[in-house]
Design a protein around this motif. Structure first.
Motif, mmCIF file in Angstrom:
data_model
loop_
_atom_site.group_PDB
_atom_site.id
_atom_site.type_symbol
_atom_site.label_atom_id
_atom_site.label_comp_id
_atom_site.label_asym_id
_atom_site.label_seq_id
_atom_site.Cartn_x
_atom_site.Cartn_y
_atom_site.Cartn_z
ATOM 1 N N ILE A 393 0.857 -1.185 0.000
ATOM 2 C CA ILE A 393 0.000 0.000 0.000
ATOM 3 C C ILE A 393 0.897 1.239 0.000
ATOM 4 N N LEU A 395 1.398 5.165 0.114
ATOM 5 C CA LEU A 395 0.678 6.316 0.656
ATOM 6 C C LEU A 395 1.435 7.606 0.377
ATOM 7 N N ALA A 426 6.179 8.029 -3.326
ATOM 8 C CA ALA A 426 5.324 7.779 -2.162
ATOM 9 C C ALA A 426 6.074 8.192 -0.905
ATOM 10 N N VAL A 439 -6.541 -1.644 3.944
ATOM 11 C CA VAL A 439 -6.790 -0.444 3.137
ATOM 12 C C VAL A 439 -7.946 0.368 3.720
ATOM 13 N N LEU A 442 -6.981 1.930 7.040
ATOM 14 C CA LEU A 442 -6.144 3.126 6.874
ATOM 15 C C LEU A 442 -6.996 4.329 6.510
ATOM 16 N N ARG A 443 -7.965 4.126 5.612
ATOM 17 C CA ARG A 443 -8.838 5.232 5.211
ATOM 18 C C ARG A 443 -9.608 5.803 6.401
ATOM 19 N N ILE A 450 -4.081 11.251 4.419
ATOM 20 C CA ILE A 450 -3.750 10.580 3.161
ATOM 21 C C ILE A 450 -4.187 11.429 1.969
ATOM 22 N N ARG A 452 -3.072 10.490 -1.239
ATOM 23 C CA ARG A 452 -3.253 9.512 -2.311
ATOM 24 C C ARG A 452 -2.880 8.136 -1.781
ATOM 25 N N MET A 453 -3.631 7.108 -2.220
ATOM 26 C CA MET A 453 -3.324 5.740 -1.801
ATOM 27 C C MET A 453 -3.478 4.810 -2.984
ATOM 28 N N ARG A 454 -2.423 3.962 -3.198
ATOM 29 C CA ARG A 454 -2.450 2.959 -4.262
ATOM 30 C C ARG A 454 -2.138 1.599 -3.649
ATOM 31 N N THR A 455 -2.717 0.548 -4.199
ATOM 32 C CA THR A 455 -2.546 -0.798 -3.667
ATOM 33 C C THR A 455 -2.084 -1.751 -4.752
#
Length: 459
Positions: A393, A395, A426, A439, A442-443, A450, A452-455
């Protein structure tokens, strides 16, 4: 029973220097697991400071553990160790010819003995209850150093008479095999009255096995570290020594056997040092891939996994859908009896698909394929059988947010394996099992921080 001395914060720091904050946390988790002794390095200004060592000692003083300071057989190191509120000291010198010639400036054996005895006498005058004399490179006597084991035993007894409460006879060059290690300690125990410590290096991969053999031969103290970290490729591993001695040989330690896995997980999170795949506590050790093994494990996991590990370390065993997956696994996934021919066909089809996909299928891929073949699949039940996938993940964070506090909290989450601060595309990378939906967590917890978040998912 021998005492367990953990030297992660001394020998281990020859592998990786830890920040003070991390060192303090590691000291806490080591003390909480019930070790007999924890060893630290004496301060060497300006490379290390007295304040940093004192901070770790202060933390350890609130636990029921002996604290040992390690240093050279020099007045400076003994005097420095005496500053701290600790239980003991370990002083060392190498009396073997190769070390005296190339490391100690050509001093003779008598001079090496004199230095060690003076250090022990000074240690005694400072009131250290535990006084360990380390005969560095001691195993070389086994391989033919002048006088052989009889000369080594004589030196051990001399140091005992000079004030050592225990003498360490390390295999500094890591050359002893397990059979030789047992013979080495068995013979010394016959020749010596002074208690002996076992400290083995891992140059041939024998350190943990050597330490086990030394314990069975009567060693009085066993030196270990988490993951076996230390100089070169390390020393004996705490788990690899303690777990089999408890589970197989019936040794009784103060150590809390059930807490070893948690100790290792926390250590890896705190330090960022990854657990090797071949370690007995790794996720790989918990995972069965061969079909015939899976068939057995579904019915009786102790057929392939030691009972002690099932009792203390693994609450469940994971399976992987490889080209060799078991028909019994497929039957369990489907959740009911089907004809043998149909079961064989479905298993072969999943195996073929696993081969095409690189050797392993995710639970989602299995569920989708089985549904396309007309079977109902409970994905939640499927996830309890298969090894969880990992998520990376990435962030990007609001620069005003206190990242260190966020990092510490996330590390406490059970599903999280690792958290790294990075630079570039990141700010933080969280490595976690997809179980528990990290995920979403975390949100909910850090949504305001946060940006931006990518997984990314991986096997």
């Amino acid at each position: 029973m021998p005492a367990l001395l953990d030297t992660t914060l001394r020998e281990g720091e020859l592998y990786r220097k830890l920040d003070l904050e991390v060192r303090v946390e590691v000291a806490k988790i080591l003390a909480e697991v019930g070790l007999d002794r924890i060893e630290l390095t004496v301060d060497y200004p300006p490379r290390t400071s007295r304040e940093e060592v004192a901070a770790v000692v202060e933390v350890l003083r609130s636990y029921d553990v002996e604290v040992v300071i390690h240093g050279r057989a020099y007045r400076r190191d003994v005097e420095a160790a005496a500053y701290y509120d600790v239980d003991g000291i370990g002083v060392y010198i190498a009396p073997t010819e190769i070390h005296r010639k190339f490391k100690l400036g050509g001093i003779d054996l008598e001079e090496a003995k004199r230095r060690m005895k003076e250090a022990l006498d000074l240690s005694k005058s400072h009131g250290f209850r535990y006084r360990r004399a380390t005969i560095e490179d001691a195993s070389r006597y086994y391989f033919g150093e002048k006088g052989g084991l009889e000369a080594l035993a004589e030196l051990v007894e001399e140091l005992g008479e000079a004030g050592a409460t225990i003498v360490s006879v390390p295999d500094t060059c890591g050359a002893l095999t397990p059979a030789q290690a047992r013979e080495f300690f068995h013979r010394l125990k016959e020749l010596c009255e002074t208690p002996l410590s076992a400290h083995f290096h891992n140059d041939y991969g024998h350190a943990s096995a050597d330490t086990l053999e030394a314990a069975l031969a009567g060693a009085d103290e066993l030196h270990v570290s988490i993951l076996g970290i230390g100089d070169r490729n390390g020393i004996a591993d705490l788990y690899e020594v303690a777990a089999p001695l408890i589970d197989i040989h019936g040794f009784e330690f103060k150590l809390k056997r059930d807490q070893l896995k948690t100790l290792y997980q926390k250590f890896c999170k705190l330090t960022g040092i990854k657990m090797p795949f071949r370690h007995p506590l790794s996720p790989e050790a918990q995972t069965i891939r061969a079909g015939v093994h899976q068939s057995m494990v579904i019915k009786a996991p102790e057929g392939y996994v030691p009972a002690g590990k099932l009792r203390h370390d693994f609450d469940r065993i994971f399976l992987e859908a490889t080209p060799y997956l078991s028909k019994k696994l497929v039957e369990k996934i489907i959740g009911g009896k089907i004809g043998e021919d149909e079961l064989q066909r479905v298993s072969a089809e999943l195996g073929r698909l696993a081969y095409q996909r690189g050797g392993n299928l995710s639970s989602r891929e299995i569920a989708e394929h089985l549904r396309s073949m007309g079977f109902d699949v409970d994905e939640k039940a499927l996830n309890t059988l298969l090894k969880p996938q990992r998520a990376y993940i990435l962030l990007n964070l609001d620069p005003r947010y206190p990242v260190r506090e966020m990092l510490r909290e996330i590390l406490e989450w059970e599903e999280v394996e690792q958290v790294d601060e990075v630079y570039g595309d990141a700010d933080l990378i969280v490595v976690a099992s997809i179980e528990g939906d990290v995920v979403e967590r975390l949100r909910k917890r850090f949504g305001k921080a946060i940006v931006r978040m990518r997984t990314l998912l991986t096997d």
